[in-house]
Design a protein around this motif. Structure first.
Motif, PDB file in Angstrom:
ATOM      1  N   THR A   1     -10.367   0.972  24.191  1.00 20.72           N
ATOM      2  CA  THR A   1      -9.857  -0.400  24.261  1.00 20.72           C
ATOM      3  C   THR A   1      -9.468  -1.000  22.913  1.00 20.72           C
ATOM      4  OG1 THR A   1     -12.064  -1.319  24.111  1.00 20.72           O
ATOM      5  CG2 THR A   1     -11.212  -0.911  26.312  1.00 20.72           C
ATOM      6  N   ILE A   2      -9.979  -0.478  21.808  1.00 21.04           N
ATOM      7  CA  ILE A   2      -9.705  -1.179  20.552  1.00 21.04           C
ATOM      8  C   ILE A   2      -8.355  -0.812  19.900  1.00 21.04           C
ATOM      9  CG2 ILE A   2     -10.529  -1.572  18.207  1.00 21.04           C
ATOM     10  CD1 ILE A   2     -13.289  -1.691  19.217  1.00 21.04           C
ATOM     11  N   PRO A   3      -7.990   0.470  19.787  1.00 26.03           N
ATOM     12  CA  PRO A   3      -6.701   0.723  19.141  1.00 26.03           C
ATOM     13  C   PRO A   3      -5.530   0.312  20.034  1.00 26.03           C
ATOM     14  CG  PRO A   3      -8.067   2.702  19.189  1.00 26.03           C
ATOM     15  CD  PRO A   3      -8.692   1.727  20.112  1.00 26.03           C
ATOM     16  N   ASN A   4      -4.377   0.070  19.422  1.00 27.03           N
ATOM     17  CA  ASN A   4      -3.180  -0.370  20.163  1.00 27.03           C
ATOM     18  C   ASN A   4      -2.500   0.814  20.813  1.00 27.03           C
ATOM     19  OD1 ASN A   4      -3.395  -3.065  19.394  1.00 27.03           O
ATOM     20  ND2 ASN A   4      -2.332  -2.694  17.477  1.00 27.03           N
TER      21      ASN A   4
ATOM     22  N   VAL B   1     -20.601   3.174  24.745  1.00 31.95           N
ATOM     23  CA  VAL B   1     -20.017   2.134  23.885  1.00 31.95           C
ATOM     24  C   VAL B   1     -18.946   2.733  22.982  1.00 31.95           C
ATOM     25  CG1 VAL B   1     -20.525   0.567  21.983  1.00 31.95           C
ATOM     26  CG2 VAL B   1     -22.011   0.624  23.941  1.00 31.95           C
TER      27      VAL B   1
ATOM     28  N   MET C   1       0.403  -4.878  21.078  1.00 29.51           N
ATOM     29  CA  MET C   1      -0.172  -4.909  22.412  1.00 29.51           C
ATOM     30  C   MET C   1       0.344  -6.174  23.049  1.00 29.51           C
ATOM     31  SD  MET C   1      -4.188  -4.810  23.473  1.00 29.51           S
ATOM     32  CE  MET C   1      -4.819  -3.259  22.895  1.00 29.51           C
TER      33      MET C   1
ATOM     34  N   GLU D   1      -9.217  -6.122  27.865  1.00 30.90           N
ATOM     35  CA  GLU D   1     -10.465  -6.872  28.045  1.00 30.90           C
ATOM     36  C   GLU D   1     -11.160  -6.464  29.339  1.00 30.90           C
ATOM     37  OE1 GLU D   1     -10.021 -11.024  27.473  1.00 30.90           O
ATOM     38  OE2 GLU D   1     -12.088 -11.462  28.012  1.00 30.90           O
TER      39      GLU D   1
ATOM     40  N   GLY E   1     -14.996   1.831  23.020  1.00 30.28           N
ATOM     41  CA  GLY E   1     -14.321   1.392  21.803  1.00 30.28           C
ATOM     42  C   GLY E   1     -13.071   2.191  21.522  1.00 30.28           C
TER      43      GLY E   1
ATOM     44  N   PHE F   1     -20.645  -7.953  23.189  1.00 32.49           N
ATOM     45  CA  PHE F   1     -20.957  -7.726  24.596  1.00 32.49           C
ATOM     46  C   PHE F   1     -21.912  -6.553  24.761  1.00 32.49           C
ATOM     47  CE2 PHE F   1     -20.566  -8.811  28.788  1.00 32.49           C
ATOM     48  CZ  PHE F   1     -19.993  -7.857  29.614  1.00 32.49           C
TER      49      PHE F   1
ATOM     50  N   MET G   1     -12.722  -3.041  28.974  1.00 29.35           N
ATOM     51  CA  MET G   1     -13.918  -3.081  28.136  1.00 29.35           C
ATOM     52  C   MET G   1     -15.117  -3.595  28.909  1.00 29.35           C
ATOM     53  SD  MET G   1     -14.669  -5.281  24.724  1.00 29.35           S
ATOM     54  CE  MET G   1     -13.354  -4.574  23.766  1.00 29.35           C
ATOM     55  N   GLN G   2     -14.933  -4.714  29.640  1.00 29.38           N
ATOM     56  CA  GLN G   2     -16.075  -5.284  30.353  1.00 29.38           C
ATOM     57  C   GLN G   2     -16.581  -4.344  31.427  1.00 29.38           C
ATOM     58  OE1 GLN G   2     -14.375  -8.972  31.612  1.00 29.38           O
ATOM     59  NE2 GLN G   2     -15.031 -10.054  29.776  1.00 29.38           N
TER      60      GLN G   2
ATOM     61  N   LEU H   1     -18.290  -1.131  29.955  1.00 26.65           N
ATOM     62  CA  LEU H   1     -19.615  -1.373  29.378  1.00 26.65           C
ATOM     63  C   LEU H   1     -20.653  -1.585  30.467  1.00 26.65           C
ATOM     64  CD1 LEU H   1     -18.978  -3.608  26.254  1.00 26.65           C
ATOM     65  CD2 LEU H   1     -19.700  -1.251  26.324  1.00 26.65           C
TER      66      LEU H   1
ATOM     67  N   LEU I   1     -16.335  -6.244  21.581  1.00 26.21           N
ATOM     68  CA  LEU I   1     -17.056  -5.050  22.048  1.00 26.21           C
ATOM     69  C   LEU I   1     -18.478  -5.049  21.537  1.00 26.21           C
ATOM     70  CD1 LEU I   1     -16.744  -2.068  23.310  1.00 26.21           C
ATOM     71  CD2 LEU I   1     -16.629  -1.375  20.958  1.00 26.21           C
TER      72      LEU I   1
ATOM     73  N   PHE J   1      -7.123  -6.202  16.498  1.00 28.18           N
ATOM     74  CA  PHE J   1      -8.105  -5.130  16.364  1.00 28.18           C
ATOM     75  C   PHE J   1      -9.493  -5.700  16.068  1.00 28.18           C
ATOM     76  CE2 PHE J   1      -8.938  -0.695  15.391  1.00 28.18           C
ATOM     77  CZ  PHE J   1     -10.033  -0.754  14.565  1.00 28.18           C
TER      78      PHE J   1
ATOM     79  N   LEU K   1      -6.764  -3.875  11.846  1.00 27.69           N
ATOM     80  CA  LEU K   1      -7.688  -4.049  10.721  1.00 27.69           C
ATOM     81  C   LEU K   1      -7.629  -2.866   9.766  1.00 27.69           C
ATOM     82  CD1 LEU K   1      -9.687  -6.296  10.062  1.00 27.69           C
ATOM     83  CD2 LEU K   1     -11.473  -4.863  10.951  1.00 27.69           C
TER      84      LEU K   1
ATOM     85  N   GLN L   1      -3.336  -6.987  26.660  1.00 24.54           N
ATOM     86  CA  GLN L   1      -4.579  -7.585  26.167  1.00 24.54           C
ATOM     87  C   GLN L   1      -5.532  -7.864  27.310  1.00 24.54           C
ATOM     88  OE1 GLN L   1      -3.802 -11.025  23.806  1.00 24.54           O
ATOM     89  NE2 GLN L   1      -2.430  -9.927  22.427  1.00 24.54           N
TER      90      GLN L   1
ATOM     91  N   MET M   1      -7.960 -11.466  23.456  1.00 18.60           N
ATOM     92  CA  MET M   1      -8.267 -10.266  22.670  1.00 18.60           C
ATOM     93  C   MET M   1      -7.015  -9.936  21.870  1.00 18.60           C
ATOM     94  SD  MET M   1     -11.313  -9.391  23.710  1.00 18.60           S
ATOM     95  CE  MET M   1     -11.906  -7.818  24.239  1.00 18.60           C
TER      96      MET M   1
ATOM     97  N   ILE N   1     -25.666  -6.740  26.446  1.00 20.34           N
ATOM     98  CA  ILE N   1     -26.059  -5.920  27.590  1.00 20.34           C
ATOM     99  C   ILE N   1     -27.258  -5.058  27.253  1.00 20.34           C
ATOM    100  CG2 ILE N   1     -25.301  -4.057  29.098  1.00 20.34           C
ATOM    101  CD1 ILE N   1     -22.619  -5.164  29.128  1.00 20.34           C
TER     102      ILE N   1
ATOM    103  N   ARG O   1     -11.008  -7.596  19.048  1.00 20.44           N
ATOM    104  CA  ARG O   1     -11.520  -6.739  20.124  1.00 20.44           C
ATOM    105  C   ARG O   1     -12.796  -6.018  19.681  1.00 20.44           C
ATOM    106  NH1 ARG O   1      -6.032  -5.863  20.741  1.00 20.44           N
ATOM    107  NH2 ARG O   1      -6.042  -3.937  19.545  1.00 20.44           N
TER     108      ARG O   1
END
Lengths: 133, 167
Positions: free
Chosen positions: A85-88, A78, A34, A43, A82, B14, A46-47, A50, B11, B4, A25, A39, B1, B18, B7
């Motif tokens: 897990t978010i950037p490649n 959080v 990725m 995921e 982020g 979720f 991330m789960q 969190l 995030l 960018f 983005l 992927q 996912m 929570i 995901r």
């Protein structure tokens, strides 16, 4: 830097690159990918992160008697999740798929179209396969 | 996912879900608290006790209110809203409640206090029934949480009465 030289540089540095890249983005100048395993890993990470941070934050807040502490620990968790897990990141791309060059695909015959002669004149759609090594 | 943005969306969704569950559990944890508040109100003086031109009784009192409400505070309490009400019965109404004074207690340290004050709000009856009337003074409190359910309760103190004649 042109797209071609970027890819050459990255291949030289050991990062697996492919011609099909997904633009992040924020579109930095280097395009990483990725893969599918990555992927799934992202995921899962991330789960789990969190949930772990949520439990830690609640326990910390309850024991210290401070609602603010709970919210701060959770917000930090959080943000950290982020960032991971978010950037490649490269460790999400350890099982890359090597797509075939279009020039290679030309050398191999495509599967033939079979038109089945059913009563209602139903025609199967043509399927084109790109072979992966 | 896949991308960018995908995901990032996952995030945020979720983590907020929570957070909502954490706040619900924090509110439920308030039920584990067993409070033991105490309060005492003394009427120091009846400043005046008159009948208004419209025909309603009005009284002005000076009270000394002292209370220890520290046990009502939990980690999930934002503030405590307390008020003192006078309750009595008349032929017209089976219950009259008149709010005389209120305050907001923002922190546990301020919850043990005493205050010497006249009534903040006017004590006016619907009619002229107050001469010689017996009444209760109740201290109500509302425990306002940071998140979740608000608890309200009261202490009833009986045994007060108005003078027989106007002053």
């Amino acid at each position: 830097m042109s797209y071609f030289t970027q890819n050459s540089l990255l291949s030289f540095l050991g990062y697996p690159v492919s011609l099909q890249t997904f633009l992040p983005l924020s579109a930095p100048s280097l395009h990483f990918t990725m893969d599918w395993q990555g992927q799934k890993l992202a995921e899962q990470i991330m789960q789990i992160m969190l949930l772990v941070f949520a439990v830690t934050a609640f326990v910390a807040g309850y024991v210290l008697g401070s609602f603010q502490m709970m919210v701060l620990v959770y917000a930090g968790g959080v943000t950290l999740t982020g960032l991971i897990t978010i950037p490649n990141w490269p460790f999400f791309n350890r099982h890359p798929l090597n797509w075939l060059d279009p020039s290679e695909a030309e050398k191999h015959p495509k599967p033939q179209v079979t038109v089945s002669s059913k009563k209602k004149g139903f025609k199967r759609h043509q399927l084109v396969f790109y072979y992966c090594r | 996912m896949h991308s960018f943005g995908h995901r990032l969306n996952g995030l945020l969704t979720f983590s907020v879900t929570i957070l909502a569950i954490m706040c619900a559990i924090a509110s439920l944890s308030d039920n584990l608290n067993t409070p033991s508040p105490t309060a005492e109100i003394k009427i120091m003086n009846i400043n005046w006790f008159q009948k208004q031109p419209q025909g309603n009784d009005e009284v002005s009192l000076t009270m000394n209110i002292s209370a220890d409400l520290q046990s009502l505070f939990t980690w999930n309490t934002k503030q405590l809203f307390i008020f003192v009400a006078a309750e009595y019965e008349t032929p017209k109404n089976s219950l009259n409640q008149v709010s005389l004074w209120d305050a907001i207690i923002p922190a546990k340290e301020h919850a043990k206090f005493w205050i010497h004050t006249s009534n903040k709000y006017r004590f006016v009856d619907q009619g002229n029934n107050l001469r010689g009337k017996k009444f209760n003074l109740t201290l109500h409190w509302h425990v306002m949480p940071k998140t979740g359910k608000m608890f309200a309760d009261k202490i009833v103190m009986a045994g007060y009465s108005f003078p027989e004649e106007y002053r």
